[in-house]
Design an enzyme around this catalytic site. Structure first.
Site, PDB file in Angstrom:
ATOM      1  N   ASP A  79      48.273  71.884  19.820  1.00  0.00           N
ATOM      2  CA  ASP A  79      47.499  70.863  20.532  1.00  0.00           C
ATOM      3  C   ASP A  79      47.473  71.158  22.038  1.00  0.00           C
ATOM      4  O   ASP A  79      48.388  71.787  22.564  1.00  0.00           O
ATOM      5  CB  ASP A  79      48.129  69.484  20.250  1.00  0.00           C
ATOM      6  CG  ASP A  79      47.185  68.341  20.580  1.00  0.00           C
ATOM      7  OD1 ASP A  79      45.977  68.595  20.787  1.00  0.00           O
ATOM      8  OD2 ASP A  79      47.663  67.194  20.631  1.00  0.00           O
ATOM      9  N   ARG A 118      43.051  69.927  27.281  1.00  0.00           N
ATOM     10  CA  ARG A 118      43.723  69.610  28.548  1.00  0.00           C
ATOM     11  C   ARG A 118      43.970  70.869  29.379  1.00  0.00           C
ATOM     12  O   ARG A 118      43.860  70.859  30.595  1.00  0.00           O
ATOM     13  CB  ARG A 118      45.046  68.878  28.280  1.00  0.00           C
ATOM     14  CG  ARG A 118      44.857  67.382  28.066  1.00  0.00           C
ATOM     15  CD  ARG A 118      46.050  66.758  27.393  1.00  0.00           C
ATOM     16  NE  ARG A 118      46.010  66.984  25.948  1.00  0.00           N
ATOM     17  CZ  ARG A 118      46.943  66.559  25.106  1.00  0.00           C
ATOM     18  NH1 ARG A 118      47.989  65.903  25.569  1.00  0.00           N
ATOM     19  NH2 ARG A 118      46.829  66.770  23.817  1.00  0.00           N
ATOM     20  N   ARG A 132      35.924  72.751  27.641  1.00  0.00           N
ATOM     21  CA  ARG A 132      36.910  72.633  26.566  1.00  0.00           C
ATOM     22  C   ARG A 132      36.919  73.869  25.666  1.00  0.00           C
ATOM     23  O   ARG A 132      37.962  74.301  25.193  1.00  0.00           O
ATOM     24  CB  ARG A 132      36.614  71.392  25.699  1.00  0.00           C
ATOM     25  CG  ARG A 132      36.875  70.068  26.388  1.00  0.00           C
ATOM     26  CD  ARG A 132      36.566  68.902  25.427  1.00  0.00           C
ATOM     27  NE  ARG A 132      37.324  69.004  24.202  1.00  0.00           N
ATOM     28  CZ  ARG A 132      38.596  68.582  24.056  1.00  0.00           C
ATOM     29  NH1 ARG A 132      39.221  68.017  25.060  1.00  0.00           N
ATOM     30  NH2 ARG A 132      39.211  68.718  22.913  1.00  0.00           N
ATOM     31  N   HIS A 165      39.826  76.405  23.884  1.00  0.00           N
ATOM     32  CA  HIS A 165      39.963  76.821  22.481  1.00  0.00           C
ATOM     33  C   HIS A 165      40.031  78.339  22.377  1.00  0.00           C
ATOM     34  O   HIS A 165      40.758  78.888  21.553  1.00  0.00           O
ATOM     35  CB  HIS A 165      38.804  76.271  21.644  1.00  0.00           C
ATOM     36  CG  HIS A 165      38.801  74.774  21.529  1.00  0.00           C
ATOM     37  ND1 HIS A 165      39.949  74.066  21.239  1.00  0.00           N
ATOM     38  CD2 HIS A 165      37.823  73.854  21.676  1.00  0.00           C
ATOM     39  CE1 HIS A 165      39.659  72.767  21.205  1.00  0.00           C
ATOM     40  NE2 HIS A 165      38.387  72.615  21.479  1.00  0.00           N
ATOM     41  N   ASN A 207      39.086  66.119  12.880  1.00  0.00           N
ATOM     42  CA  ASN A 207      38.380  66.832  13.951  1.00  0.00           C
ATOM     43  C   ASN A 207      36.872  66.938  13.686  1.00  0.00           C
ATOM     44  O   ASN A 207      36.100  67.246  14.601  1.00  0.00           O
ATOM     45  CB  ASN A 207      38.981  68.226  14.187  1.00  0.00           C
ATOM     46  CG  ASN A 207      40.352  68.203  14.835  1.00  0.00           C
ATOM     47  OD1 ASN A 207      41.195  69.057  14.576  1.00  0.00           O
ATOM     48  ND2 ASN A 207      40.596  67.206  15.697  1.00  0.00           N
ATOM     49  N   ARG A 252      55.208  70.661  17.803  1.00  0.00           N
ATOM     50  CA  ARG A 252      53.918  70.178  18.324  1.00  0.00           C
ATOM     51  C   ARG A 252      53.883  70.434  19.820  1.00  0.00           C
ATOM     52  O   ARG A 252      54.810  70.050  20.542  1.00  0.00           O
ATOM     53  CB  ARG A 252      53.706  68.687  18.045  1.00  0.00           C
ATOM     54  CG  ARG A 252      52.331  68.218  18.554  1.00  0.00           C
ATOM     55  CD  ARG A 252      51.891  66.877  18.040  1.00  0.00           C
ATOM     56  NE  ARG A 252      50.504  66.644  18.456  1.00  0.00           N
ATOM     57  CZ  ARG A 252      49.618  65.927  17.802  1.00  0.00           C
ATOM     58  NH1 ARG A 252      49.941  65.342  16.670  1.00  0.00           N
ATOM     59  NH2 ARG A 252      48.392  65.774  18.249  1.00  0.00           N
ATOM     60  N   ARG A 267      53.187  62.447  17.449  1.00  0.00           N
ATOM     61  CA  ARG A 267      52.630  62.016  16.165  1.00  0.00           C
ATOM     62  C   ARG A 267      52.333  63.218  15.277  1.00  0.00           C
ATOM     63  O   ARG A 267      52.261  64.349  15.737  1.00  0.00           O
ATOM     64  CB  ARG A 267      51.371  61.165  16.364  1.00  0.00           C
ATOM     65  CG  ARG A 267      50.290  61.818  17.202  1.00  0.00           C
ATOM     66  CD  ARG A 267      49.037  60.925  17.309  1.00  0.00           C
ATOM     67  NE  ARG A 267      48.102  61.452  18.301  1.00  0.00           N
ATOM     68  CZ  ARG A 267      48.050  61.043  19.567  1.00  0.00           C
ATOM     69  NH1 ARG A 267      48.839  60.096  20.004  1.00  0.00           N
ATOM     70  NH2 ARG A 267      47.179  61.592  20.403  1.00  0.00           N
ATOM     71  N   GLU A 316      62.612  69.448  10.515  1.00  0.00           N
ATOM     72  CA  GLU A 316      63.054  69.133  11.868  1.00  0.00           C
ATOM     73  C   GLU A 316      61.825  69.162  12.778  1.00  0.00           C
ATOM     74  O   GLU A 316      60.946  70.016  12.615  1.00  0.00           O
ATOM     75  CB  GLU A 316      64.077  70.188  12.343  1.00  0.00           C
ATOM     76  CG  GLU A 316      65.338  70.221  11.523  1.00  0.00           C
ATOM     77  CD  GLU A 316      66.142  68.934  11.620  1.00  0.00           C
ATOM     78  OE1 GLU A 316      66.202  68.330  12.703  1.00  0.00           O
ATOM     79  OE2 GLU A 316      66.704  68.525  10.572  1.00  0.00           O
TER      80      GLU A 316
HETATM   81  C1  IPE Z   1      45.791  67.646  15.791  1.00  0.00           C
HETATM   82  O1  IPE Z   1      45.371  67.560  17.112  1.00  0.00           O
HETATM   83  C2  IPE Z   1      44.953  68.637  15.055  1.00  0.00           C
HETATM   84  C3  IPE Z   1      45.077  70.029  15.487  1.00  0.00           C
HETATM   85  C4  IPE Z   1      45.867  70.488  16.405  1.00  0.00           C
HETATM   86  C5  IPE Z   1      44.243  70.952  14.789  1.00  0.00           C
HETATM   87  P1  IPE Z   1      44.371  66.413  17.604  1.00  0.00           P
HETATM   88  O2  IPE Z   1      44.226  66.585  19.053  1.00  0.00           O
HETATM   89  O3  IPE Z   1      43.148  66.423  16.779  1.00  0.00           O
HETATM   90  O4  IPE Z   1      45.201  65.105  17.240  1.00  0.00           O
HETATM   91  P2  IPE Z   1      45.136  63.646  17.865  1.00  0.00           P
HETATM   92  O5  IPE Z   1      43.708  63.236  17.882  1.00  0.00           O
HETATM   93  O6  IPE Z   1      45.722  63.735  19.231  1.00  0.00           O
HETATM   94  O7  IPE Z   1      45.978  62.825  16.952  1.00  0.00           O
HETATM   95  C1  IPE Z   2      43.863  71.380  19.817  1.00  0.00           C
HETATM   96  O1  IPE Z   2      43.488  71.112  21.106  1.00  0.00           O
HETATM   97  C2  IPE Z   2      42.800  72.129  19.060  1.00  0.00           C
HETATM   98  C3  IPE Z   2      42.098  71.323  18.064  1.00  0.00           C
HETATM   99  C4  IPE Z   2      42.403  70.100  17.713  1.00  0.00           C
HETATM  100  C5  IPE Z   2      40.954  71.945  17.424  1.00  0.00           C
HETATM  101  P1  IPE Z   2      42.661  69.812  21.500  1.00  0.00           P
HETATM  102  O2  IPE Z   2      41.213  70.140  21.476  1.00  0.00           O
HETATM  103  O3  IPE Z   2      43.051  68.655  20.663  1.00  0.00           O
HETATM  104  O4  IPE Z   2      43.158  69.618  22.990  1.00  0.00           O
HETATM  105  P2  IPE Z   2      43.428  68.246  23.751  1.00  0.00           P
HETATM  106  O5  IPE Z   2      44.345  67.430  22.906  1.00  0.00           O
HETATM  107  O6  IPE Z   2      42.095  67.590  23.919  1.00  0.00           O
HETATM  108  O7  IPE Z   2      44.036  68.659  25.034  1.00  0.00           O
HETATM  109 MG    MG Z   3      44.421  67.183  20.878  1.00  0.00          MG
END
Ligand code: IPE
Ligand code: IPE
Ligand code: MG
Length: 236
Positions: A14, A18, A27, A31, A62, A182, A188, A201
């Site tokens: 995750d 950001r 964004r 990725h 997603n 995470r 979460r 864990e």
């Molecule tokens: C969880 O991240 C899914 C992946 C990393 C693929 P999200 O960014 O989608 O989760 P939430 O929305 O913060 O719960």
């Molecule tokens: C995780 O990064 C990748 C996917 C969920 C596909 P995010 O896209 O959720 O990044 P943040 O949480 O917005 O920073």
């Molecule tokens: Mg995210």
């Protein structure tokens, strides 16, 4: 104390968005950096004797993101597979994928199925991409398969238990998770491997996924090795 054994590491990758925002980038650039980092982390599997690595790359939730972001992520999946298939062969890593593939656009799904096939005899490590994956969906899909087997007379409902239920999950050959990491600080599970995480864990770091490197992995592993896993028993 005996050092905990780590067979299966699972990561919620995750924080790509950001990471990009902090740099004034789009964004999708985050990725892209995240996908590059996936390669770096896979390279470390052998060194740290991680036989199974599961990566949460795209959740069932997603699909709620904008079409532009979803498209970029599907393209990235294909590019990752195009560019990394040779490395998976070289490193003797078998690719698995779990999730509802029917929702993935054909150009990316096809590559996914091809690389799963071309790496199927590799045996040093198993990389499971959780893509279009949801933990609840996996359990619902397993329940459907159980019902079908019962109706077909292949399974006596009274013989169903935790052990044979796992045979109905998406990837029965993958053991339960020992350590779940995470990145980016959220506390979460976000519908990740619900069944397989029952006794894992957890380790959460504030590092954003593209910045999660070997040093950070070491911190997580050392935290894991230093813990007492009790599985319900009294403290030693
Ligand atoms: C969880 O991240 C899914 C992946 C990393 C693929 P999200 O960014 O989608 O989760 P939430 O929305 O913060 O719960
Ligand atoms: C995780 O990064 C990748 C996917 C969920 C596909 P995010 O896209 O959720 O990044 P943040 O949480 O917005 O920073
Ligand atoms: Mg995210």
């Amino acid at each position: 104390m005996v050092k905990n054994k780590l067979d299966h590491l699972a990561i919620i990758m995750d924080g790509n968005g950001r990471w990009a925002k902090q740099r004034g980038l789009k964004r999708t650039e985050g990725h892209k950096a995240g996908a590059e980092n996936v390669k770096e982390i896979i390279q470390l599997m052998e060194k740290y004797q991680i036989k199974y690595l599961s990566l949460y790359a795209f959740s069932s939730e997603n699909w709620r993101r904008s079409p532009a972001e979803i498209n970029a992520l599907m393209r990235l999946l294909k590019e990752f597979l195009d560019g990394y298939e040779v490395e998976l062969m070289k490193n003797d890593i078998k690719l698995l994928a779990i999730g509802r593939f029917e929702k993935i656009p054909p150009f990316a799904r096809q590559r996914l199925l091809e690389v799963i096939k071309s790496t199927k005899n590799n045996s040093k490590g198993v990389l499971t991409l959780c893509f279009s994956y949801g933990g609840r969906e996996e359990i619902v899909d397993a329940a459907k398969k159980v019902a079908a087997d019962v109706m077909a007379g292949n399974l006596n409902i009274d013989s169903l238990d935790e052990s044979n239920f796992t045979n109905y999950l998406y990837a029965p050959e993958v053991p339960e998770v020992d350590l779940m990491i995470r990145t980016s600080g959220e506390l979460r599970i976000s519908n990740f491997l619900l069944w397989q995480l029952a006794y894992s864990e957890f380790y959460v770091t504030d590092k954003l996924w593209p910045d999660f490197d070997e040093l950070e992995l070491n911190k997580a592993l050392n935290s894991f090795y230093g813990r007492e896993r009790r599985f319900g028993k009294e403290q030693a």
